[in-house]
Design a protein around this motif. Structure first.
Motif, PDB file in Angstrom:
ATOM      1  N   SER A 178      13.648  -1.664   2.731  1.00 58.45           N
ATOM      2  CA  SER A 178      12.433  -0.910   2.426  1.00 58.45           C
ATOM      3  C   SER A 178      12.694   0.592   2.575  1.00 58.45           C
ATOM      4  CB  SER A 178      11.300  -1.323   3.364  1.00 58.45           C
ATOM      5  OG  SER A 178      11.534  -0.829   4.660  1.00 58.45           O
ATOM      6  N   LYS A 179      11.750   1.363   2.104  1.00 55.36           N
ATOM      7  CA  LYS A 179      11.831   2.819   2.232  1.00 55.36           C
ATOM      8  C   LYS A 179      10.967   3.315   3.384  1.00 55.36           C
ATOM      9  CE  LYS A 179      12.735   3.420  -2.656  1.00 55.36           C
ATOM     10  NZ  LYS A 179      12.284   3.998  -3.918  1.00 55.36           N
ATOM     11  N   ILE A 180      10.627   2.413   4.282  1.00 57.01           N
ATOM     12  CA  ILE A 180       9.739   2.734   5.393  1.00 57.01           C
ATOM     13  C   ILE A 180      10.540   3.371   6.533  1.00 57.01           C
ATOM     14  CG2 ILE A 180       8.151   1.769   7.105  1.00 57.01           C
ATOM     15  CD1 ILE A 180       7.622  -0.489   5.022  1.00 57.01           C
ATOM     16  N   ASN A 181      10.071   4.514   6.993  1.00 61.86           N
ATOM     17  CA  ASN A 181      10.672   5.217   8.112  1.00 61.86           C
ATOM     18  C   ASN A 181      10.031   4.685   9.392  1.00 61.86           C
ATOM     19  OD1 ASN A 181      12.112   7.141   9.559  1.00 61.86           O
ATOM     20  ND2 ASN A 181      10.476   8.636   9.355  1.00 61.86           N
ATOM     21  N   ILE A 182      10.831   4.138  10.304  1.00 61.30           N
ATOM     22  CA  ILE A 182      10.309   3.492  11.509  1.00 61.30           C
ATOM     23  C   ILE A 182      10.692   4.302  12.742  1.00 61.30           C
ATOM     24  CG2 ILE A 182      10.330   1.396  12.914  1.00 61.30           C
ATOM     25  CD1 ILE A 182      11.188  -0.088  10.338  1.00 61.30           C
ATOM     26  N   ARG A 183       9.702   4.528  13.603  1.00 57.88           N
ATOM     27  CA  ARG A 183       9.937   5.195  14.889  1.00 57.88           C
ATOM     28  C   ARG A 183       9.384   4.292  15.981  1.00 57.88           C
ATOM     29  NH1 ARG A 183       9.452  11.559  14.140  1.00 57.88           N
ATOM     30  NH2 ARG A 183      10.390  11.644  12.084  1.00 57.88           N
ATOM     31  N   ILE A 184      10.203   4.057  16.994  1.00 54.62           N
ATOM     32  CA  ILE A 184       9.808   3.174  18.088  1.00 54.62           C
ATOM     33  C   ILE A 184       9.808   3.985  19.377  1.00 54.62           C
ATOM     34  CG2 ILE A 184      10.398   1.106  19.395  1.00 54.62           C
ATOM     35  CD1 ILE A 184      11.754   0.100  16.787  1.00 54.62           C
ATOM     36  N   PHE A 185       8.690   3.906  20.094  1.00 53.85           N
ATOM     37  CA  PHE A 185       8.518   4.639  21.338  1.00 53.85           C
ATOM     38  C   PHE A 185       8.513   3.658  22.502  1.00 53.85           C
ATOM     39  CE2 PHE A 185       6.601   6.998  17.939  1.00 53.85           C
ATOM     40  CZ  PHE A 185       6.923   8.310  18.212  1.00 53.85           C
ATOM     41  N   SER A 186       8.927   4.130  23.669  1.00 52.16           N
ATOM     42  CA  SER A 186       8.853   3.284  24.859  1.00 52.16           C
ATOM     43  C   SER A 186       8.384   4.119  26.038  1.00 52.16           C
ATOM     44  CB  SER A 186      10.210   2.659  25.168  1.00 52.16           C
ATOM     45  OG  SER A 186      11.096   3.632  25.643  1.00 52.16           O
ATOM     46  N   LYS A 187       7.837   3.447  27.018  1.00 53.40           N
ATOM     47  CA  LYS A 187       7.353   4.125  28.215  1.00 53.40           C
ATOM     48  C   LYS A 187       8.521   4.721  29.001  1.00 53.40           C
ATOM     49  CE  LYS A 187       3.816   3.342  31.631  1.00 53.40           C
ATOM     50  NZ  LYS A 187       2.928   2.359  32.225  1.00 53.40           N
ATOM     51  N   GLN A 188       9.656   4.002  29.017  1.00 49.29           N
ATOM     52  CA  GLN A 188      10.825   4.467  29.745  1.00 49.29           C
ATOM     53  C   GLN A 188      11.421   5.711  29.105  1.00 49.29           C
ATOM     54  OE1 GLN A 188      10.564   1.335  28.527  1.00 49.29           O
ATOM     55  NE2 GLN A 188      10.365   0.065  30.346  1.00 49.29           N
ATOM     56  N   ASN A 189      11.360   5.800  27.801  1.00 50.54           N
ATOM     57  CA  ASN A 189      11.944   6.912  27.067  1.00 50.54           C
ATOM     58  C   ASN A 189      10.877   7.491  26.148  1.00 50.54           C
ATOM     59  OD1 ASN A 189      13.464   8.753  25.712  1.00 50.54           O
ATOM     60  ND2 ASN A 189      14.810   7.276  24.735  1.00 50.54           N
ATOM     61  N   PHE A 196       0.807  -1.216   0.000  1.00 56.61           N
ATOM     62  CA  PHE A 196       0.000   0.000   0.000  1.00 56.61           C
ATOM     63  C   PHE A 196       0.848   1.277   0.000  1.00 56.61           C
ATOM     64  CE2 PHE A 196      -2.871  -3.291   1.443  1.00 56.61           C
ATOM     65  CZ  PHE A 196      -3.968  -3.051   0.630  1.00 56.61           C
ATOM     66  N   GLU A 197       2.147   1.107  -0.228  1.00 54.46           N
ATOM     67  CA  GLU A 197       3.093   2.224  -0.337  1.00 54.46           C
ATOM     68  C   GLU A 197       3.044   3.173   0.856  1.00 54.46           C
ATOM     69  OE1 GLU A 197       2.508   4.004  -4.191  1.00 54.46           O
ATOM     70  OE2 GLU A 197       3.007   2.140  -5.218  1.00 54.46           O
ATOM     71  N   ILE A 198       2.948   2.596   2.033  1.00 55.18           N
ATOM     72  CA  ILE A 198       2.977   3.373   3.270  1.00 55.18           C
ATOM     73  C   ILE A 198       4.435   3.597   3.628  1.00 55.18           C
ATOM     74  CG2 ILE A 198       2.330   3.401   5.707  1.00 55.18           C
ATOM     75  CD1 ILE A 198       0.024   1.452   4.897  1.00 55.18           C
ATOM     76  N   ARG A 199       4.806   4.800   3.983  1.00 54.24           N
ATOM     77  CA  ARG A 199       6.212   5.138   4.184  1.00 54.24           C
ATOM     78  C   ARG A 199       6.602   5.409   5.640  1.00 54.24           C
ATOM     79  NH1 ARG A 199       7.234   2.594   0.338  1.00 54.24           N
ATOM     80  NH2 ARG A 199       7.053   3.385  -1.750  1.00 54.24           N
ATOM     81  N   ASN A 200       5.645   5.490   6.556  1.00 51.74           N
ATOM     82  CA  ASN A 200       5.966   5.779   7.949  1.00 51.74           C
ATOM     83  C   ASN A 200       5.299   4.775   8.872  1.00 51.74           C
ATOM     84  OD1 ASN A 200       7.509   8.355   7.760  1.00 51.74           O
ATOM     85  ND2 ASN A 200       5.645   8.978   6.697  1.00 51.74           N
ATOM     86  N   LEU A 201       6.055   4.301   9.834  1.00 49.73           N
ATOM     87  CA  LEU A 201       5.555   3.346  10.820  1.00 49.73           C
ATOM     88  C   LEU A 201       6.010   3.803  12.200  1.00 49.73           C
ATOM     89  CD1 LEU A 201       4.409   0.611  11.801  1.00 49.73           C
ATOM     90  CD2 LEU A 201       6.609  -0.417  11.198  1.00 49.73           C
ATOM     91  N   ALA A 202       5.058   4.009  13.090  1.00 42.40           N
ATOM     92  CA  ALA A 202       5.366   4.320  14.480  1.00 42.40           C
ATOM     93  C   ALA A 202       4.787   3.197  15.324  1.00 42.40           C
ATOM     94  CB  ALA A 202       4.760   5.663  14.886  1.00 42.40           C
ATOM     95  N   MET A 203       5.592   2.683  16.227  1.00 43.75           N
ATOM     96  CA  MET A 203       5.118   1.591  17.073  1.00 43.75           C
ATOM     97  C   MET A 203       5.673   1.731  18.479  1.00 43.75           C
ATOM     98  SD  MET A 203       7.462  -1.727  15.983  1.00 43.75           S
ATOM     99  CE  MET A 203       6.506  -2.079  14.570  1.00 43.75           C
ATOM    100  N   HIS A 204       4.940   1.184  19.398  1.00 45.15           N
ATOM    101  CA  HIS A 204       5.397   1.125  20.783  1.00 45.15           C
ATOM    102  C   HIS A 204       6.401  -0.008  20.888  1.00 45.15           C
ATOM    103  CE1 HIS A 204       5.239   0.374  25.121  1.00 45.15           C
ATOM    104  NE2 HIS A 204       4.960   1.651  25.184  1.00 45.15           N
ATOM    105  N   ARG A 205       7.371   0.170  21.752  1.00 43.28           N
ATOM    106  CA  ARG A 205       8.339  -0.909  21.988  1.00 43.28           C
ATOM    107  C   ARG A 205       7.582  -2.136  22.483  1.00 43.28           C
ATOM    108  NH1 ARG A 205      13.491  -0.730  26.065  1.00 43.28           N
ATOM    109  NH2 ARG A 205      13.785  -2.963  26.088  1.00 43.28           N
ATOM    110  N   ILE A 206       7.590  -3.160  21.659  1.00 43.19           N
ATOM    111  CA  ILE A 206       6.767  -4.343  21.913  1.00 43.19           C
ATOM    112  C   ILE A 206       7.546  -5.407  22.674  1.00 43.19           C
ATOM    113  CG2 ILE A 206       5.141  -4.041  20.023  1.00 43.19           C
ATOM    114  CD1 ILE A 206       6.927  -5.710  18.261  1.00 43.19           C
ATOM    115  N   VAL A 207       6.827  -6.359  23.195  1.00 41.51           N
ATOM    116  CA  VAL A 207       7.330  -7.580  23.830  1.00 41.51           C
ATOM    117  C   VAL A 207       8.316  -7.353  24.963  1.00 41.51           C
ATOM    118  CG1 VAL A 207       6.925  -8.980  21.791  1.00 41.51           C
ATOM    119  CG2 VAL A 207       9.170  -8.032  22.139  1.00 41.51           C
ATOM    120  N   HIS A 208       7.986  -6.506  25.886  1.00 42.85           N
ATOM    121  CA  HIS A 208       8.859  -6.425  27.053  1.00 42.85           C
ATOM    122  C   HIS A 208       8.079  -6.891  28.275  1.00 42.85           C
ATOM    123  CE1 HIS A 208       7.055  -2.426  26.475  1.00 42.85           C
ATOM    124  NE2 HIS A 208       6.957  -2.390  27.771  1.00 42.85           N
ATOM    125  N   GLY A 209       8.472  -8.038  28.789  1.00 47.83           N
ATOM    126  CA  GLY A 209       7.870  -8.500  30.017  1.00 47.83           C
ATOM    127  C   GLY A 209       7.183  -9.845  29.957  1.00 47.83           C
TER     128      GLY A 209
END
Length: 66
Positions: free
Chosen positions: A48-59, A15-28
């Motif tokens: 890929s040309k996908i820009n990835i941003r990962i967020f976490s509760k700690q940071n 689907f030619e999506i270029r941005n992905l933001a996700m929460h830091r998964i699988v901790h615990g």
């Protein structure tokens, strides 16, 4: 986990999506090691040309990959 991430990458590509933001998964609870998951993400999305941003509760500031 690997198959789910691979399917996500295929979906974004199709689907030619270029941005992905996700929460830091699988901790615990599921006992999956975050550094391993991060390596999978980097490997799967490396060509890929996908820009990835990962967020976490700690940071609350994001970590950008790519």
């Amino acid at each position: 986990m690997y198959i789910s991430l691979r399917n996500l990458q295929l979906f974004y590509h199709e689907f030619e999506i270029r941005n992905l933001a996700m929460h830091r998964i699988v901790h615990g609870l599921d006992q999956i090691n975050w550094p391993i998951v991060l390596r999978m993400i980097k490997y799967i999305f490396q060509s890929s040309k996908i820009n990835i941003r990962i967020f976490s509760k700690q940071n609350p500031k994001h970590t950008q990959h790519k």
